[in-house]
Write an enzyme that holds these catalytic residues in place. Structure first.
Site, short mmCIF file in Angstrom:
data_model
loop_
_atom_site.label_atom_id
_atom_site.label_comp_id
_atom_site.label_asym_id
_atom_site.label_seq_id
_atom_site.Cartn_x
_atom_site.Cartn_y
_atom_site.Cartn_z
N HIS A 475 0.80 -1.22 0.00
CA HIS A 475 0.00 0.00 0.00
C HIS A 475 0.84 1.28 0.00
O HIS A 475 0.57 2.19 0.79
CB HIS A 475 -0.95 0.01 1.21
CG HIS A 475 -1.89 -1.15 1.25
ND1 HIS A 475 -2.39 -1.69 2.42
CD2 HIS A 475 -2.44 -1.88 0.25
CE1 HIS A 475 -3.19 -2.69 2.14
NE2 HIS A 475 -3.23 -2.84 0.83
C1 FAD Z 1 -0.06 -7.50 -4.84
C2 FAD Z 1 -0.98 -6.41 -4.40
C3 FAD Z 1 -2.07 -6.72 -3.58
C4 FAD Z 1 -2.93 -5.71 -3.16
N1 FAD Z 1 -4.06 -6.05 -2.49
C5 FAD Z 1 -5.01 -5.10 -2.26
C6 FAD Z 1 -6.29 -5.45 -1.78
O1 FAD Z 1 -6.60 -6.63 -1.59
N2 FAD Z 1 -7.19 -4.46 -1.57
C7 FAD Z 1 -6.89 -3.15 -1.79
O2 FAD Z 1 -7.73 -2.29 -1.55
N3 FAD Z 1 -5.68 -2.79 -2.27
C8 FAD Z 1 -4.76 -3.73 -2.56
N4 FAD Z 1 -3.57 -3.38 -3.12
C9 FAD Z 1 -3.29 -1.95 -3.33
C10 FAD Z 1 -4.09 -1.33 -4.48
O3 FAD Z 1 -4.29 -2.26 -5.51
C11 FAD Z 1 -3.36 -0.09 -4.97
O4 FAD Z 1 -3.23 0.83 -3.90
C12 FAD Z 1 -4.08 0.62 -6.10
O5 FAD Z 1 -4.33 -0.26 -7.15
C13 FAD Z 1 -3.23 1.79 -6.58
O6 FAD Z 1 -3.85 2.40 -7.68
P1 FAD Z 1 -3.07 3.46 -8.57
O7 FAD Z 1 -4.02 3.89 -9.62
O8 FAD Z 1 -2.46 4.48 -7.70
O9 FAD Z 1 -1.84 2.65 -9.20
P2 FAD Z 1 -1.84 1.35 -10.10
O10 FAD Z 1 -3.14 0.64 -10.01
O11 FAD Z 1 -0.62 0.59 -9.73
O12 FAD Z 1 -1.75 1.90 -11.59
C14 FAD Z 1 -0.64 2.54 -12.15
C15 FAD Z 1 -0.63 2.17 -13.63
O13 FAD Z 1 0.25 3.03 -14.32
C16 FAD Z 1 1.02 2.28 -15.21
N5 FAD Z 1 2.25 3.03 -15.43
C17 FAD Z 1 3.25 3.27 -14.55
N6 FAD Z 1 4.18 4.06 -15.12
C18 FAD Z 1 3.75 4.33 -16.36
C19 FAD Z 1 4.30 5.10 -17.42
N7 FAD Z 1 5.44 5.76 -17.28
N8 FAD Z 1 3.60 5.15 -18.59
C20 FAD Z 1 2.43 4.50 -18.74
N9 FAD Z 1 1.89 3.76 -17.76
C21 FAD Z 1 2.53 3.69 -16.58
C22 FAD Z 1 1.23 0.96 -14.51
O14 FAD Z 1 1.59 -0.06 -15.40
C23 FAD Z 1 -0.14 0.74 -13.88
O15 FAD Z 1 -1.02 0.09 -14.75
C24 FAD Z 1 -2.68 -4.37 -3.54
C25 FAD Z 1 -1.60 -4.05 -4.37
C26 FAD Z 1 -0.76 -5.06 -4.81
C27 FAD Z 1 0.39 -4.71 -5.72
#
Ligand code: FAD
Length: 537
Positions: A475
């Site tokens: 997280h």
């Molecule tokens: C293994 C795991 C288990 C988890 N379990 C839970 C759970 O059970 N419940 C829960 O609530 N949360 C869970 N989390 C946390 C939650 O999933 C994340 O906090 C949330 O998905 C974050 O969302 P975000 O949009 O900030 O980033 P992300 O969902 O990580 O999205 C970022 C995206 O940007 C893309 N990206 C990055 N850099 C670039 C670039 N330069 N150009 C183009 N694309 C790019 C990446 O490929 C990715 O697709 C878990 C996370 C992980 C990794």
């Protein structure tokens, strides 16, 4: 150069919401850039496929921290999703919002409009709660929230044991009260994962005003001097199979690359701490010392116990031999072992009665886990694992550019346990976990304690165990924090301070880590951002 009203960088939890909601307006064109592949792989959609996602070379960024001083110099594995849906395509599907007080805390830090009362409508808007709507829950939203179809009997025994240990039974951690033990609700629909891509993006992929480009990594935000003398974001440069391309944003660039890559992109584009940028030979266009700082994460440690009854999920010969039956059951009824989200049961507890709200979280997994489930020989045996994490750590880490090569990840210094209070909480957490697992309801299952192991008894021993075994529970947040102080990267409308036409909308904007899992909060952030972006129009 192609041109769109909005360019969204990153198709993860937040990016899918932005692309979907902003393209509801037919007069607006939206382009979504995602570094990973499309989300076609069955391991994304079959919940138990999370075991594969944890090791996938192509759909996981497979990051590591730098050596962590307080964790015996270990480099911790940090998986992050790299496909449409981002980490919501590889996470454990636990649907948790955090505590109402977490959002009131954001508001008290100057983030006007982010109190729990303000954000609750966005949680509800995103949700399709299968139990139905009420004061805290919504129906009709893109994110399906369901009860587990086939919880393991070990998970149910854990809940009973938690009640025996004195914690209230809680059927809804996202309702009036967070405290207690119970089964998780999960982001699944019809026994399949409901990622942000599946909920928000897939149903609208055919919209003519929405362009989704996968397999492209943004390398820089393009800027020019705006009308008011401040830099203005005009587009994004990206790498497509070794070729550099650009896309123009007529209205806004929306960074949604997550807590690691959004701050990296800002720094690569000259937005960050002036001195650090100069050291890397990058011209600074906006001095924002908070970029990459304020990194917070939930550090987690597990008590692992052998099971005498052969009911846990494992890769032993018996279970593997029954594999075809499990597959058939999943294919025909969409239930059974393949619908497990791994961490099936939950607890929000107080480490001490003096705490006003829960400060520790349990995740119960009816399987023997080591190294994030990547140690397959450990997973062969019968057993169960009780994770415990400190919900509001005081330690703060940081990210910095490891190089100016945009295709190299930044250096991650999580700086876990750098605050002594966090060590104390973890030790208390292990003791609470052991207390629950020693209750009568676990007796039919209870075998030998594998970790920490019977010999580890004193607080000093437990502390040593924590330092040698704790891992992330995934997280990371806070690296582009929202706020009003000099370390704020975005203001309460998520605009990058002092840069026009640029917002950050993802987990990185959380000023403080919420007391719970972070997917639903990130989706809420993006839902709220959509209204602010529309209002600005
Ligand atoms: C293994 C795991 C288990 C988890 N379990 C839970 C759970 O059970 N419940 C829960 O609530 N949360 C869970 N989390 C946390 C939650 O999933 C994340 O906090 C949330 O998905 C974050 O969302 P975000 O949009 O900030 O980033 P992300 O969902 O990580 O999205 C970022 C995206 O940007 C893309 N990206 C990055 N850099 C670039 C670039 N330069 N150009 C183009 N694309 C790019 C990446 O490929 C990715 O697709 C878990 C996370 C992980 C990794």
């Amino acid at each position: 150069m192609s041109s769109f009203d909005y360019v969204v960088v990153g198709g993860g939890s937040a990016g899918c919401v932005l692309a979907s909601r902003l393209s509801e307006d037919k007069s607006m064109s939206v382009c979504l850039l995602e570094a990973g592949p499309s989300d076609w792989h069955p391991a994304i959609h079959v919940p138990m496929g999370l075991l594969w996602m944890m090791r996938s070379p192509g759909m996981n960024w497979n990051l590591s921290t730098r050596p962590e001083a307080a964790l015996a110099g270990r480099q911790l594995f940090w998986p992050r999703g790299k496909t449409l849906g981002g980490s919501s395509s590889s996470n454990a599907m636990c649907y948790i919002r955090g505590h109402a007080r977490d959002y009131d805390e954001w508001a008290s830090l100057g983030c006007k409009g982010w109190s729990f009362k303000d954000v609750l409508p966005y949680f509800k808007r995103s949700e399709n709660q299968e139990r139905g709507a009420d004061e805290f829950h919504g129906t009709g939203g893109p994110l399906n929230v369901a009860d587990l179809r086939s919880p393991n009997e070990l998970s149910e025994a854990f809940v009973k044991a938690g009640v025996q240990a004195g914690f209230p039974h809680n059927r809804d951690f996202n309702g009036a009260q967070q405290e207690g033990v119970g089964l998780f609700q999960v982001t699944q629909v019809n026994g399949e994962r409901c990622s942000a891509a599946k909920g928000y993006l897939t149903p609208v992929r055919s919209r003519p005003n929405l362009t989704v480009i996968t397999g492209v990594q943004a390398t820089r935000i393009l800027t020019e001097l705006g009308e008011h003398g401040a830099p203005r974001a005009t587009g994004v440069q990206y790498n497509q199979a070794g070729t550099s391309r650009t896309v123009q944003a007529k209205r806004e660039v929306l960074l949604a690359a997550g807590a690691i890559f959004s701050p990296q992109l800002l720094m690569l584009s000259g937005i960050g701490d002036q001195k650090a940028l100069r050291d890397q030979g990058i011209a600074c266009i906006k001095h924002l010392p908070g970029v990459g700082k304020n990194l917070q994460d939930h550090l987690d440690v597990m008590v692992v116990q052998a099971s005498r009854k052969r009911v846990s999920y494992n890769l032993g010969p018996g279970n593997v031999a029954r594999g075809p039956w499990h597959i058939l059951r999943y294919l025909t009824r969409r239930d059974g072992m393949f619908t497990t989200n791994g961490a099936e049961a939950c607890g929000f507890i107080k480490s001490d009665q003096a705490e006003e709200i829960p400060d520790l979280q349990f995740h119960f997994t009816p399987a023997r886990l080591k190294d994030h489930g990547r140690n397959l020989s450990f997973l062969m045996g019968q057993g169960y694992s009780l994770h415990v994490c400190n919900l509001r750590p005081k330690s703060r880490g940081w990210l910095e550019l490891a190089s100016t090569d945009p295709l190299q990840p930044p250096a991650i210094h999580a700086n876990y346990l750098s605050h002594p209070d966090d060590v104390v909480k973890m030790v208390k957490g292990v003791k609470h976990a052991r207390r629950v697992l020693s209750q009568a309801d676990m007796a039919p299952y209870r075998g030998k304690e594998i970790l920490p192991g019977e010999a580890v008894r004193s607080d000093a021993d437990i502390e040593r165990f924590v330092r040698q075994h704790a891992e992330t529970i995934y997280h990371p947040v806070g690296t582009c924090k929202m706020g009003l102080d000099e370390m704020a990267v975005v203001d309460p409308t998520l605009r990058v301070v002092g840069v026009e036409g640029l917002r950050v909308v993802d987990a990185s904007i959380m000023p403080t880590l919420v007391g719970g899992n972070t997917n639903a909060p990130t989706i809420m952030i993006a839902e709220k951002a959509v209204d602010m972006i529309r209002d600005a129009r």
